[in-house]
Design an enzyme around this catalytic site. Structure first.
Site, PDB file in Angstrom:
ATOM      1  N   LEU A 154      76.757  69.891  59.742  1.00  0.00           N
ATOM      2  CA  LEU A 154      76.999  68.505  60.175  1.00  0.00           C
ATOM      3  C   LEU A 154      75.672  67.809  60.506  1.00  0.00           C
ATOM      4  CD1 LEU A 154      79.714  66.830  60.679  1.00  0.00           C
ATOM      5  CD2 LEU A 154      78.964  66.881  63.061  1.00  0.00           C
ATOM      6  N   GLY A 155      74.876  67.580  59.458  1.00  0.00           N
ATOM      7  CA  GLY A 155      73.616  66.846  59.629  1.00  0.00           C
ATOM      8  C   GLY A 155      73.802  65.400  59.208  1.00  0.00           C
ATOM      9  N   ARG A 156      72.736  64.826  58.644  1.00  0.00           N
ATOM     10  CA  ARG A 156      72.783  63.407  58.254  1.00  0.00           C
ATOM     11  C   ARG A 156      73.891  63.159  57.238  1.00  0.00           C
ATOM     12  NH1 ARG A 156      66.772  64.502  58.510  1.00  0.00           N
ATOM     13  NH2 ARG A 156      67.311  65.850  56.769  1.00  0.00           N
ATOM     14  N   ILE A 157      73.934  63.976  56.179  1.00  0.00           N
ATOM     15  CA  ILE A 157      74.947  63.747  55.137  1.00  0.00           C
ATOM     16  C   ILE A 157      76.317  64.235  55.621  1.00  0.00           C
ATOM     17  CG2 ILE A 157      75.609  64.221  52.744  1.00  0.00           C
ATOM     18  CD1 ILE A 157      72.588  64.697  52.168  1.00  0.00           C
ATOM     19  N   SER A 176      78.047  74.628  62.231  1.00  0.00           N
ATOM     20  CA  SER A 176      76.600  74.690  62.010  1.00  0.00           C
ATOM     21  C   SER A 176      76.082  75.692  63.031  1.00  0.00           C
ATOM     22  CB  SER A 176      75.963  73.306  62.191  1.00  0.00           C
ATOM     23  OG  SER A 176      76.408  72.713  63.378  1.00  0.00           O
ATOM     24  N   ARG A 177      74.775  75.949  63.068  1.00  0.00           N
ATOM     25  CA  ARG A 177      74.295  76.974  64.009  1.00  0.00           C
ATOM     26  C   ARG A 177      74.482  76.529  65.454  1.00  0.00           C
ATOM     27  NH1 ARG A 177      68.666  77.544  61.098  1.00  0.00           N
ATOM     28  NH2 ARG A 177      69.083  75.305  61.205  1.00  0.00           N
ATOM     29  N   SER A 178      74.364  75.213  65.664  1.00  0.00           N
ATOM     30  CA  SER A 178      74.538  74.722  67.043  1.00  0.00           C
ATOM     31  C   SER A 178      75.501  73.537  67.038  1.00  0.00           C
ATOM     32  CB  SER A 178      73.183  74.271  67.602  1.00  0.00           C
ATOM     33  OG  SER A 178      72.633  73.305  66.732  1.00  0.00           O
ATOM     34  N   ARG A 233      73.352  73.247  47.977  1.00  0.00           N
ATOM     35  CA  ARG A 233      72.564  73.987  47.004  1.00  0.00           C
ATOM     36  C   ARG A 233      73.432  75.120  46.494  1.00  0.00           C
ATOM     37  NH1 ARG A 233      69.750  70.184  46.714  1.00  0.00           N
ATOM     38  NH2 ARG A 233      67.546  69.984  47.240  1.00  0.00           N
ATOM     39  N   GLU A 262      70.550  76.450  38.153  1.00  0.00           N
ATOM     40  CA  GLU A 262      70.579  75.172  37.421  1.00  0.00           C
ATOM     41  C   GLU A 262      69.466  75.124  36.384  1.00  0.00           C
ATOM     42  OE1 GLU A 262      70.481  72.083  40.380  1.00  0.00           O
ATOM     43  OE2 GLU A 262      72.272  72.841  41.350  1.00  0.00           O
ATOM     44  N   HIS A 280      74.499  68.249  39.126  1.00  0.00           N
ATOM     45  CA  HIS A 280      73.631  67.897  40.257  1.00  0.00           C
ATOM     46  C   HIS A 280      73.282  66.396  40.250  1.00  0.00           C
ATOM     47  CE1 HIS A 280      70.407  69.590  43.205  1.00  0.00           C
ATOM     48  NE2 HIS A 280      70.772  68.367  43.549  1.00  0.00           N
TER      49      HIS A 280
HETATM   50  P1  NAP Z   1      70.218  67.794  57.711  1.00  0.00           P
HETATM   51  O1  NAP Z   1      70.388  66.470  58.353  1.00  0.00           O
HETATM   52  O2  NAP Z   1      69.022  68.619  58.044  1.00  0.00           O
HETATM   53  O3  NAP Z   1      71.545  68.643  58.016  1.00  0.00           O
HETATM   54  C1  NAP Z   1      71.664  69.991  57.729  1.00  0.00           C
HETATM   55  C2  NAP Z   1      72.789  70.591  58.573  1.00  0.00           C
HETATM   56  O4  NAP Z   1      72.977  71.953  58.203  1.00  0.00           O
HETATM   57  C3  NAP Z   1      72.539  70.566  60.072  1.00  0.00           C
HETATM   58  O5  NAP Z   1      73.715  70.158  60.710  1.00  0.00           O
HETATM   59  C4  NAP Z   1      72.236  72.028  60.428  1.00  0.00           C
HETATM   60  O6  NAP Z   1      72.677  72.261  61.762  1.00  0.00           O
HETATM   61  C5  NAP Z   1      73.076  72.765  59.388  1.00  0.00           C
HETATM   62  N1  NAP Z   1      72.541  74.085  59.086  1.00  0.00           N
HETATM   63  C6  NAP Z   1      71.273  74.418  58.779  1.00  0.00           C
HETATM   64  N2  NAP Z   1      71.154  75.735  58.607  1.00  0.00           N
HETATM   65  C7  NAP Z   1      72.386  76.258  58.835  1.00  0.00           C
HETATM   66  C8  NAP Z   1      72.904  77.584  58.839  1.00  0.00           C
HETATM   67  N3  NAP Z   1      72.123  78.646  58.581  1.00  0.00           N
HETATM   68  N4  NAP Z   1      74.219  77.749  59.121  1.00  0.00           N
HETATM   69  C9  NAP Z   1      75.007  76.691  59.385  1.00  0.00           C
HETATM   70  N5  NAP Z   1      74.569  75.422  59.397  1.00  0.00           N
HETATM   71  C10 NAP Z   1      73.268  75.202  59.127  1.00  0.00           C
HETATM   72  O7  NAP Z   1      70.205  67.649  56.139  1.00  0.00           O
HETATM   73  P2  NAP Z   1      70.878  66.522  55.217  1.00  0.00           P
HETATM   74  O8  NAP Z   1      69.947  65.383  55.080  1.00  0.00           O
HETATM   75  O9  NAP Z   1      72.265  66.270  55.698  1.00  0.00           O
HETATM   76  O10 NAP Z   1      70.885  67.307  53.812  1.00  0.00           O
HETATM   77  C11 NAP Z   1      71.536  68.547  53.694  1.00  0.00           C
HETATM   78  C12 NAP Z   1      71.262  69.190  52.364  1.00  0.00           C
HETATM   79  O11 NAP Z   1      72.024  68.570  51.340  1.00  0.00           O
HETATM   80  C13 NAP Z   1      69.834  69.106  51.822  1.00  0.00           C
HETATM   81  O12 NAP Z   1      68.975  70.036  52.450  1.00  0.00           O
HETATM   82  C14 NAP Z   1      70.040  69.390  50.346  1.00  0.00           C
HETATM   83  O13 NAP Z   1      69.963  70.771  50.095  1.00  0.00           O
HETATM   84  C15 NAP Z   1      71.461  68.915  50.088  1.00  0.00           C
HETATM   85  N6  NAP Z   1      71.485  67.705  49.227  1.00  0.00           N
HETATM   86  C16 NAP Z   1      72.069  67.779  48.012  1.00  0.00           C
HETATM   87  C17 NAP Z   1      72.113  66.658  47.202  1.00  0.00           C
HETATM   88  C18 NAP Z   1      72.758  66.682  45.871  1.00  0.00           C
HETATM   89  O14 NAP Z   1      72.336  65.941  45.005  1.00  0.00           O
HETATM   90  N7  NAP Z   1      73.790  67.468  45.673  1.00  0.00           N
HETATM   91  C19 NAP Z   1      71.516  65.467  47.628  1.00  0.00           C
HETATM   92  C20 NAP Z   1      70.938  65.430  48.874  1.00  0.00           C
HETATM   93  C21 NAP Z   1      70.931  66.565  49.678  1.00  0.00           C
HETATM   94  P3  NAP Z   1      72.071  73.474  62.634  1.00  0.00           P
HETATM   95  O15 NAP Z   1      70.578  73.335  62.551  1.00  0.00           O
HETATM   96  O16 NAP Z   1      72.646  73.289  64.000  1.00  0.00           O
HETATM   97  O17 NAP Z   1      72.563  74.724  62.001  1.00  0.00           O
HETATM   98  C1  8YV Z   2      67.929  65.345  43.959  1.00  0.00           C
HETATM   99  C2  8YV Z   2      68.773  66.535  46.046  1.00  0.00           C
HETATM  100  O1  8YV Z   2      68.744  65.595  42.864  1.00  0.00           O
HETATM  101  O2  8YV Z   2      67.782  65.211  47.721  1.00  0.00           O
HETATM  102  C3  8YV Z   2      68.135  66.340  47.368  1.00  0.00           C
HETATM  103  O3  8YV Z   2      67.997  67.335  48.102  1.00  0.00           O
HETATM  104  O4  8YV Z   2      69.276  67.574  45.737  1.00  0.00           O
HETATM  105  C4  8YV Z   2      68.885  65.409  45.098  1.00  0.00           C
HETATM  106  O5  8YV Z   2      68.958  64.190  45.743  1.00  0.00           O
HETATM  107  C5  8YV Z   2      66.798  66.335  43.879  1.00  0.00           C
HETATM  108  O6  8YV Z   2      65.832  66.094  44.868  1.00  0.00           O
HETATM  109  C6  8YV Z   2      66.087  66.243  42.549  1.00  0.00           C
HETATM  110  O7  8YV Z   2      65.424  64.999  42.443  1.00  0.00           O
END
Ligand code: NAP
Ligand code: 8YV
Length: 320
Positions: A154-157, A176-178, A233, A262, A280
């Site tokens: 439960l982070g930003r997204i 999540s962890r906390s 991921r 991928e 992706h």
């Molecule tokens: P964020 O704000 O850092 O949120 C990550 C969340 O994951 C936090 O709530 C964190 O809480 C939790 N977390 C981290 N490690 C954990 C663990 N070991 N067990 C359980 N929970 C854990 O990140 P965000 O901006 O929301 O982005 C999240 C991820 O989405 C990115 O890192 C990226 O890999 C992925 N993403 C994918 C796409 C796509 O195109 N599909 C696009 C953008 C992002 P705690 O620290 O309390 O555990």
């Molecule tokens: C992009 C992502 O596809 O922001 C991320 O973590 O997975 C995606 O928004 C990736 O960074 C490749 O450009």
């Protein structure tokens, strides 16, 4: 005239980004080099800046061959492909693109959930193929209304996904962890949460700490009617266990934007009817990629101007 800063480009960038960077940076594309090892050995020391993305990150051979590296700007929020701790130890600033993609990725998660529960691809095929005329109405599907949705991360997204889920009158649980300071039910145990969920949406970072968090036990707890959505991921989900669970019916369905290796997707996954697969594209709209690209370039511009970046990854925040 002052010399432009030498910028090493890993992966592709948009024309808009090229145009924004051209005035201040002399850009060399790593993938344009046929002899990568020879190129890095001969020219690695020239580069003080790298532009990359979440997929390619900064490979170890590049990190090792760039002793004068000062800044890495990544076009994406996830940075599991960059050794940020190692970079910070060398005084290298690493930046990423948080927040500007929250809405798009959350929308993609919801899109996948609805596509799986309402069997959109099969229904489209029914309409196109003539099955509608030949066989009659498409079989009934499952509603997305009033379900229990578990969010892993439960982070930003994740928080943005929770907001979207409330539009479907969902009960939202999270792990999540906390625990976070939010008005949602926290579950310290993922299997325990999965047991109570109709849908589990995965949106943690990738990397060693989250490797195969979603394993056989979690998938079986989600159950035959359960749906797994992964927009984080590929590494976070045990893909082999996922395929087995989907094939056997132990898991109801899955919507996947990300995969282990991928762009390769296992044939067994492609053969399944109860999955929706995306290449992706969670953040891949013109508007969101423009915002991400602008922030990626703004981080480099800020580094040139002030020796800092606007959105450093947490490991490098003390350097920014
Ligand atoms: P964020 O704000 O850092 O949120 C990550 C969340 O994951 C936090 O709530 C964190 O809480 C939790 N977390 C981290 N490690 C954990 C663990 N070991 N067990 C359980 N929970 C854990 O990140 P965000 O901006 O929301 O982005 C999240 C991820 O989405 C990115 O890192 C990226 O890999 C992925 N993403 C994918 C796409 C796509 O195109 N599909 C696009 C953008 C992002 P705690 O620290 O309390 O555990
Ligand atoms: C992009 C992502 O596809 O922001 C991320 O973590 O997975 C995606 O928004 C990736 O960074 C490749 O450009």
């Amino acid at each position: 005239m002052t010399e432009k800063t030498k910028l090493l480009q890993i992966g592709s960038i948009t024309e808009r980004m090229q145009a924004r960077l051209a005035a201040d940076f002399d850009i060399t594309e790593l993938f344009g080099e046929t002899d990568r090892a020879g190129f890095l050995a001969a020219r690695g020391a020239e580069f003080s800046a790298i532009i990359t993305d979440g997929h390619w990150g900064v490979p170890e051979d590049v990190m090792a061959a760039t002793p004068n590296l000062k800044v890495v700007s990544s076009y994406g929020v996830g940075y599991d492909a960059i050794d940020a701790t190692g970079a910070a130890a060398r005084g290298i600033l690493v930046s990423h693109t948080p927040n500007v993609l929250n809405d798009e990725v959350a929308n993609t998660a919801i899109l996948l959930w609805l596509s799986v529960s309402r069997r959109v691809l099969a229904a489209d095929q029914w309409a196109r193929s003539g099955d509608w005329e030949a066989k009659g109405a498409f079989p009934l599907t499952r509603t997305a209304q009033k379900k229990t949705v578990g969010i892993l991360g439960l982070g930003r997204i994740g928080q943005t996904i929770a907001d979207r889920a409330s539009m479907f009158d969902a009960k939202v649980l999270y792990h999540s962890r906390s625990p976070k300071d939010v008005d949602l039910e926290y579950r310290a145990d993922l299997v325990d949460m999965a047991k109570d969920c109709d849908v589990l949406i995965v949106i943690t970072p990738g990397g060693a700490a989250t490797q195969h968090l979603v394993n056989k036990d979690v998938l079986e707890a989600l159950g035959p009617e359960g749906i797994l959505i992964n927009v984080s991921r590929g590494s976070v989900v045990d893909e082999t266990a996922l395929i087995t669970a989907l094939q056997s019916g132990a898991l109801g369905g899955a919507g996947l934007d990300v995969f282990d290796k991928e762009p390769v997707i296992p044939a067994a996954l492609k053969a399944l009817e109860n999955v929706v697969l995306l290449p992706h594209v969670g953040s891949a709209t013109v508007e969101t990629r423009e915002a991400m690209g602008d922030l990626t370039c703004a981080n480099l511009a800020e580094f040139l101007k002030a020796g800092r970046v606007l959105t450093a990854v947490p490991e490098c925040a003390h350097l920014a």
